[in-house]
Design a protein around this motif. Structure first.
Motif, PDB file in Angstrom:
ATOM      1  N   PHE A   1       0.828  -1.212   0.000  1.00 18.71           N
ATOM      2  CA  PHE A   1       0.000   0.000   0.000  1.00 18.71           C
ATOM      3  C   PHE A   1       0.859   1.256   0.000  1.00 18.71           C
ATOM      4  CE2 PHE A   1      -1.802   3.474   2.458  1.00 18.71           C
ATOM      5  CZ  PHE A   1      -3.049   3.659   1.895  1.00 18.71           C
ATOM      6  N   SER A   2       1.899   1.280   0.834  1.00 19.93           N
ATOM      7  CA  SER A   2       2.753   2.463   0.940  1.00 19.93           C
ATOM      8  C   SER A   2       3.448   2.752  -0.378  1.00 19.93           C
ATOM      9  CB  SER A   2       3.797   2.263   2.053  1.00 19.93           C
ATOM     10  OG  SER A   2       3.165   2.101   3.303  1.00 19.93           O
TER      11      SER A   2
ATOM     12  N   LEU B   1      -4.294  -4.007   0.049  1.00 20.46           N
ATOM     13  CA  LEU B   1      -2.892  -3.631  -0.087  1.00 20.46           C
ATOM     14  C   LEU B   1      -2.206  -3.465   1.259  1.00 20.46           C
ATOM     15  CD1 LEU B   1      -2.946  -1.088  -3.041  1.00 20.46           C
ATOM     16  CD2 LEU B   1      -2.078  -3.414  -3.053  1.00 20.46           C
ATOM     17  N   GLU B   2      -2.936  -2.983   2.268  1.00 19.15           N
ATOM     18  CA  GLU B   2      -2.334  -2.786   3.583  1.00 19.15           C
ATOM     19  C   GLU B   2      -1.919  -4.098   4.234  1.00 19.15           C
ATOM     20  OE1 GLU B   2      -5.559   0.478   3.299  1.00 19.15           O
ATOM     21  OE2 GLU B   2      -5.097  -1.475   2.410  1.00 19.15           O
ATOM     22  N   ASN B   3      -2.510  -5.203   3.805  1.00 13.45           N
ATOM     23  CA  ASN B   3      -2.179  -6.509   4.372  1.00 13.45           C
ATOM     24  C   ASN B   3      -1.236  -7.319   3.485  1.00 13.45           C
ATOM     25  OD1 ASN B   3      -3.662  -6.101   6.678  1.00 13.45           O
ATOM     26  ND2 ASN B   3      -5.527  -7.039   5.875  1.00 13.45           N
TER      27      ASN B   3
ATOM     28  N   GLY C   1      -9.033  -9.204  -7.320  1.00 12.86           N
ATOM     29  CA  GLY C   1      -9.305  -8.368  -8.479  1.00 12.86           C
ATOM     30  C   GLY C   1      -9.164  -6.887  -8.167  1.00 12.86           C
ATOM     31  N   VAL C   2      -9.635  -6.478  -6.992  1.00 12.19           N
ATOM     32  CA  VAL C   2      -9.478  -5.078  -6.582  1.00 12.19           C
ATOM     33  C   VAL C   2      -7.996  -4.739  -6.457  1.00 12.19           C
ATOM     34  CG1 VAL C   2      -9.944  -3.387  -4.758  1.00 12.19           C
ATOM     35  CG2 VAL C   2     -11.716  -5.040  -5.406  1.00 12.19           C
TER      36      VAL C   2
ATOM     37  N   LEU D   1      -3.048  -2.020  -8.533  1.00 10.63           N
ATOM     38  CA  LEU D   1      -1.665  -2.121  -8.999  1.00 10.63           C
ATOM     39  C   LEU D   1      -1.509  -1.540 -10.397  1.00 10.63           C
ATOM     40  CD1 LEU D   1      -0.716  -5.740  -7.819  1.00 10.63           C
ATOM     41  CD2 LEU D   1       0.123  -3.592  -6.871  1.00 10.63           C
ATOM     42  N   LEU D   2      -2.485  -1.787 -11.275  1.00 12.97           N
ATOM     43  CA  LEU D   2      -2.374  -1.382 -12.668  1.00 12.97           C
ATOM     44  C   LEU D   2      -2.884   0.039 -12.930  1.00 12.97           C
ATOM     45  CD1 LEU D   2      -3.536  -4.691 -14.401  1.00 12.97           C
ATOM     46  CD2 LEU D   2      -1.208  -3.798 -14.248  1.00 12.97           C
ATOM     47  N   VAL D   3      -3.826   0.485 -12.113  1.00 15.21           N
ATOM     48  CA  VAL D   3      -4.470   1.782 -12.361  1.00 15.21           C
ATOM     49  C   VAL D   3      -3.993   2.854 -11.392  1.00 15.21           C
ATOM     50  CG1 VAL D   3      -6.703   2.969 -12.515  1.00 15.21           C
ATOM     51  CG2 VAL D   3      -6.480   0.620 -13.347  1.00 15.21           C
ATOM     52  N   GLY D   4      -3.680   2.456 -10.157  1.00 21.49           N
ATOM     53  CA  GLY D   4      -3.244   3.424  -9.163  1.00 21.49           C
ATOM     54  C   GLY D   4      -4.354   3.995  -8.331  1.00 21.49           C
ATOM     55  N   SER D   5      -5.579   3.491  -8.489  1.00 18.36           N
ATOM     56  CA  SER D   5      -6.720   3.935  -7.681  1.00 18.36           C
ATOM     57  C   SER D   5      -7.674   2.770  -7.519  1.00 18.36           C
ATOM     58  CB  SER D   5      -7.437   5.122  -8.338  1.00 18.36           C
ATOM     59  OG  SER D   5      -7.962   4.741  -9.605  1.00 18.36           O
ATOM     60  N   LEU D   6      -8.628   2.910  -6.633  1.00 20.92           N
ATOM     61  CA  LEU D   6      -9.580   1.842  -6.373  1.00 20.92           C
ATOM     62  C   LEU D   6     -10.660   1.803  -7.452  1.00 20.92           C
ATOM     63  CD1 LEU D   6      -9.889   2.544  -2.573  1.00 20.92           C
ATOM     64  CD2 LEU D   6      -9.102   0.378  -3.528  1.00 20.92           C
TER      65      LEU D   6
END
Length: 446
Positions: free
Chosen positions: A103-104, A143-145, A205-206, A211-216
């Motif tokens: 995530f960071s 991502l945080e986990n 999938g989220v 990872l590919l887009v940079g946003s949720l």
């Protein structure tokens, strides 16, 4: 907590682990960097207070987490080395993963190249499929986990919300709604039961999308609006993402769990099958000897570089996905709640920290700064409060725009009533003159 002291003055836990700096704080305890005295290897020791667990009704959950982690030994899952306990605390000796949260990296650098995303994603799927094969469902994949080791390999962490196949009801489905809203599958929120494996794949999938887009893919202010979009599978598909990757994401973010792509089909897709890159080791900066967060005071001379407030932070800071409290600048320092106090300021980060330090100094020996860093400070009372716990207050600082900061203050430990009193009687009066209120000059870009 500890039962000995090493020759250099460091605490030793049950003669086995030499405890070092505090890596972080959680709702029920803290995590220390430590050294296994028997092998010399570095480990992370998670210290959990039993009384906090019992008050929160989480005792069974920690037992489940321990049981699950003993079942899932895998190269891409944080390893549980050992569990110890005393009358008041539980100690988990865990694999020390030095690269931090994925995530960071995304919050700091944005989206990654497709080949890099593929490497992380294949490691994630390998770990998740391994868990599912043993009847373990994570239920909080985000991502945080996901942590990174020194070699840049992904490690799945935090099985606190996990479930076992045996927890399913007679219909064969799980029914506990849990997880992080932006990552959770729509059927989990639907209340009719869900397959834990299929729900985990939605979360994968989220993660791939971010990872590919940079946003949720789903990040509405209103939770119900977001839920309806999830049910319709309605999300943006940026043109820079390859057609094969877009197809795979669509298969994972299929709102119908019965037609959602399975791991068996996923691993055969063209995008998944492409070659993986070789990544260089992470450039990790080791802390200077003795510079432990719990041992040194925060200093106004420390270099403060607040993180830029982005969509991830907005979602995590917003209560009930209503973002308006973050920008309601006309009311001064917000009224304290169990969740926290937030305000916007045009002061420099170092000035905000100095003001907080002055507040602590004014309390004399009753409160001390126990942690500082690039995003703020943590303050902890020296004495225990009426419930037997020490009041702890954490303040994080985010950059909203040039010369505009968001300060987020939260209770990090202790009694809620004592926290409210501290905020109302000490914190708000001390900070009210640095709050940027609506009606003042609009900040300009530097």
């Amino acid at each position: 907590m500890e039962d000995g002291v090493a020759a250099d003055g460091k605490s030793v836990l049950q003669g086995r682990y030499e405890l070092g700096r505090v890596l972080g704080h959680g709702n029920f305890g803290r995590v220390h960097a430590a050294r296994d005295l028997r092998t010399g290897r570095g480990v992370a020791v998670k210290v959990v207070a039993k009384d906090k667990l019992e008050r929160a009704g989480m005792a069974e959950q920690i037992k489940r987490e321990i049981a699950v982690m003993k079942m899932v030994s895998h190269p891409n899952i944080v390893e549980l080395h050992e569990v110890m306990a005393t009358r008041s605390k539980i100690y988990l000796a865990l694999e020390l993963v030095r690269g931090g949260e994925l995530f960071s990296r995304i919050a700091r650098e944005g989206r990654v190249r497709e080949d890099v995303a593929r490497r992380y994603f294949r490691q994630l799927v390998s770990a998740v499929d391994f868990c599912h094969g043993r009847g373990v469902f994570h239920r909080d994949l985000k991502l945080e986990n996901l942590l990174l080791d020194e070699a840049g390999n992904l490690k799945v962490a935090d099985f606190g919300l996990s479930a076992l196949a045996g927890h399913a009801r007679s219909d064969g489905l799980l029914h506990t709604a849990c997880g992080t809203p932006s990552y959770v599958a729509p059927e989990v929120l639907g209340g009719k039961g869900y397959d834990g494996a299929k729900a985990d794949l939605w979360s994968c999938g989220v993660i791939l999308y971010v990872l590919l887009v940079g946003s949720l893919p789903f990040h509405e202010d209103n939770l119900m609006v977001m839920y309806r979009k999830m049910q319709r599978g309605e999300f943006l598909r940026p043109p820079w993402v390859s057609a094969d990757a877009r197809k795979l994401i669509g298969g994972l973010l299929d709102p119908n769990p019965s037609t959602r792509i399975t791991v068996a089909r996923l691993v055969e897709t063209p995008w998944y099958q492409k070659p993986l890159p070789v990544l260089p080791p992470l450039n990790l900066k080791e802390p200077a000897p003795g510079a432990t967060p719990d041992a040194r005071r925060a200093s106004s001379d420390d270099k403060l570089e607040p993180e830029v407030l982005n969509a991830f932070h907005l979602i995590s800071l917003a209560e009930g996905f209503d973002l308006s409290p973050l920008f309601d600048q006309g009311r001064g320092v917000g009224r304290p709640s169990a969740g926290g106090v937030r305000f916007v300021t045009r002061e420099a980060a170092s000035s905000v920290v100095s003001r907080l330090e002055s507040l602590v100094t004014g309390r004399g020996a009753n409160m001390r700064v126990t942690k500082s860093g690039s995003r703020g400070v943590r303050m902890e009372a020296a004495s225990r409060g009426r419930t037997g716990a020490r009041l702890a207050v954490a303040a994080e600082i985010f950059s909203m725009a040039p010369s505009v900061l968001l300060v987020d203050v939260k209770k990090d430990g202790g009694d809620t009533m004592e926290y409210r009193s501290f905020c109302s009687e000490e914190l708000r009066p001390a900070l009210k003159d640095i709050v940027w209120a609506s009606g003042e000059d609009t900040p300009r870009a530097a």
